[in-house]
Design an enzyme around this catalytic site. Structure first.
Site, PDB file in Angstrom:
ATOM      1  N   TYR A 187       0.922  -1.246   0.210  1.00 12.32           N
ATOM      2  CA  TYR A 187       0.151   0.018  -0.137  1.00 12.32           C
ATOM      3  C   TYR A 187       0.822   1.234  -0.072  1.00 12.32           C
ATOM      4  O   TYR A 187       2.018   1.189   0.206  1.00 12.32           O
ATOM      5  CB  TYR A 187      -0.865  -0.062   1.256  1.00 12.32           C
ATOM      6  CG  TYR A 187      -0.312   0.432   2.513  1.00 12.32           C
ATOM      7  CD1 TYR A 187       0.510  -0.505   3.031  1.00 12.32           C
ATOM      8  CD2 TYR A 187      -0.441   1.632   2.966  1.00 12.32           C
ATOM      9  CE1 TYR A 187       0.954  -0.037   4.473  1.00 12.32           C
ATOM     10  CE2 TYR A 187       0.094   2.130   4.414  1.00 12.32           C
ATOM     11  CZ  TYR A 187       0.897   1.380   5.056  1.00 12.32           C
ATOM     12  OH  TYR A 187       1.311   1.481   5.963  1.00 12.32           O
ATOM     13  N   GLU A 239      11.970   2.675  14.495  1.00 16.94           N
ATOM     14  CA  GLU A 239      10.950   3.741  14.000  1.00 16.94           C
ATOM     15  C   GLU A 239       9.939   3.815  14.787  1.00 16.94           C
ATOM     16  O   GLU A 239       9.680   3.044  15.907  1.00 16.94           O
ATOM     17  CB  GLU A 239      10.657   3.596  12.663  1.00 16.94           C
ATOM     18  CG  GLU A 239      10.095   2.158  12.140  1.00 16.94           C
ATOM     19  CD  GLU A 239       9.385   2.115  10.600  1.00 16.94           C
ATOM     20  OE1 GLU A 239       9.531   2.857   9.982  1.00 16.94           O
ATOM     21  OE2 GLU A 239       9.367   0.702  10.396  1.00 16.94           O
ATOM     22  N   LEU A 280      10.793   1.348   7.447  1.00 13.01           N
ATOM     23  CA  LEU A 280      10.585   1.932   6.182  1.00 13.01           C
ATOM     24  C   LEU A 280      11.242   3.077   5.689  1.00 13.01           C
ATOM     25  O   LEU A 280      11.330   4.015   6.429  1.00 13.01           O
ATOM     26  CB  LEU A 280       8.948   2.398   6.273  1.00 13.01           C
ATOM     27  CG  LEU A 280       8.190   2.471   5.103  1.00 13.01           C
ATOM     28  CD1 LEU A 280       7.794   1.374   4.200  1.00 13.01           C
ATOM     29  CD2 LEU A 280       6.914   3.312   5.178  1.00 13.01           C
TER      30      LEU A 280
HETATM   31  N1  DCS Z   1       7.101   4.020   8.985  1.00 15.06           N
HETATM   32  C1  DCS Z   1       5.969   3.283   9.202  1.00 15.06           C
HETATM   33  C2  DCS Z   1       5.885   2.200  10.030  1.00 15.06           C
HETATM   34  C3  DCS Z   1       4.978   4.087   8.513  1.00 15.06           C
HETATM   35  O1  DCS Z   1       3.732   3.266   8.538  1.00 15.06           O
HETATM   36  C4  DCS Z   1       5.318   5.209   7.579  1.00 15.06           C
HETATM   37  C5  DCS Z   1       3.916   5.904   7.186  1.00 15.06           C
HETATM   38  C6  DCS Z   1       6.427   5.843   7.780  1.00 15.06           C
HETATM   39  C7  DCS Z   1       7.461   5.270   8.426  1.00 15.06           C
HETATM   40  C8  DCS Z   1       6.640   6.958   7.336  1.00 15.06           C
HETATM   41  O2  DCS Z   1       6.569   6.972   5.763  1.00 15.06           O
HETATM   42  P1  DCS Z   1       6.211   8.311   4.828  1.00 15.06           P
HETATM   43  O3  DCS Z   1       6.956   9.391   5.163  1.00 15.06           O
HETATM   44  O4  DCS Z   1       6.726   7.803   3.225  1.00 15.06           O
HETATM   45  O5  DCS Z   1       4.678   8.356   5.058  1.00 15.06           O
HETATM   46  N2  DCS Z   1       2.734   5.440   7.423  1.00 15.06           N
HETATM   47  C9  DCS Z   1       1.811   5.711   6.472  1.00 15.06           C
HETATM   48  C10 DCS Z   1       0.555   5.118   6.960  1.00 15.06           C
HETATM   49  O6  DCS Z   1       0.227   3.916   7.025  1.00 15.06           O
HETATM   50  N3  DCS Z   1      -0.426   6.095   7.235  1.00 15.06           N
HETATM   51  O7  DCS Z   1      -0.048   7.429   7.036  1.00 15.06           O
HETATM   52  C11 DCS Z   1       1.258   7.218   6.402  1.00 15.06           C
END
Ligand code: DCS
Length: 286
Positions: free
Chosen positions: A31, A179, A203
């Site tokens: 996703y 994270e 991520l």
């Molecule tokens: N780490 C995790 C586990 C995440 O789910 C996300 C974003 C990030 C880091 C940050 O990645 P981005 O900067 O590319 O958004 N999660 C998305 C989600 O599931 N909802 O909003 C953002």
């Protein structure tokens, strides 16, 4: 509400997904969440590149080209008249019946692609006031670089934080911070930003990559090095970052205040540099 279902713009009620879809049965899919400002996609190319990279890692054949996807998402924004909001998209490996863990040979796969929108304003109050978090052991799998729809480990951590009345959970492995449950995490010590390096344990966040680019341009040193729980708690400033949070100050960790409980100057600067990036791509937002 309009949604995308297999490369068509349709009404949400018209979507039909097979109960044996591998996304439903195995969470076998990927996703992305992409932010929209002024009706314009922000950093869409980077999100789509991450999707294609993830797809390669799990042998998922995406049912569109990069260009076609951008075109479809733009039509969806237009169709739902989204000004400030989020696009959620997911691609699953489709049906393999009868249920079978092993996925079919690539030629036989029938992926299912859906995308929807929500209108969500920027949470300026939270970005100003900051969030409160807890720390938890990182119990997730070892392919956290893949933006998989299999998020049980993440949702369990987020739920644990919510049960304690907090906003987010910072995760650690062997005393090293990785994270958060839904965002990346960075600390600032003596004006240097530290963050866990990309790799299989986190991520590769698009938001952090934008923030580090603008930070470096502004002369701030960014070190992609791990840090300990102790260093986290002794940091001058701490911030989480994600597509929906942008640069979010963390003002309390496990009940202890960070930086006196206020958003610090470096995070404030990062927030304003981030807005400039948004405005360059999507037009004036403030
Ligand atoms: N780490 C995790 C586990 C995440 O789910 C996300 C974003 C990030 C880091 C940050 O990645 P981005 O900067 O590319 O958004 N999660 C998305 C989600 O599931 N909802 O909003 C953002």
């Amino acid at each position: 509400m309009k949604v995308i279902w297999n490369n068509q713009l349709v009404e949400r009620e018209d979507v039909k997904i097979d109960m044996e879809d591998r996304g439903y049965q195995f969470a076998d899919g990927l996703y992305e969440v992409i932010r929209v400002y002024n009706g314009v996609l922000f950093t869409a190319k980077q999100h789509i590149e991450r999707l294609f990279t993830g797809a390669k890692k799990i042998d998922l054949i995406l049912p569109f080209t990069r260009e076609k996807l951008i075109k479809l998402l733009s039509e969806l924004i237009e169709g739902n008249q989204i000004e400030t909001g989020n696009i959620y998209l997911q691609v699953t490996r489709g049906v393999s019946s009868p249920r079978n863990h092993a996925y079919p040979e690539t030629e036989c796969t029938s992926t299912v692609f859906t995308a929807s929108t929500t209108s969500v304003p920027r949470n300026l109050k939270m970005m100003n006031d900051g969030i409160k978090v807890i720390t938890l052991p990182d119990m997730r799998w070892l392919h956290c670089d893949i933006k998989s729809i299999s998020l049980l480990g993440n949702i369990m951590a987020k739920h644990e934080a919510h049960k304690k009345g907090k906003d987010e959970a910072i995760l650690y492995r062997d005393n090293r911070v990785t994270e958060c449950s839904t965002s990346n995490i960075s600390i600032i010590k003596d004006n240097i930003i530290y963050t866990h390096p990309d790799g299989n344990l986190i991520l590769p966040g698009i938001t952090k990559s934008v923030l580090f680019k603008v930070a470096r341009q502004a002369g701030i040193t960014v070190k992609e090095e791990t840090f300990t729980l102790k260093e986290l708690k002794e940091a001058d400033e701490v911030f989480a970052s994600s597509t929906t949070m942008e640069a979010m100050p963390v003002i309390e960790i496990d009940g202890e205040l960070v930086g006196g409980g206020n958003c610090g100057p470096v995070v404030k600067l990062l927030q304003s540099l981030y807005v400039t990036e948004i405005e360059t791509e999507c037009g004036i937002i403030s």
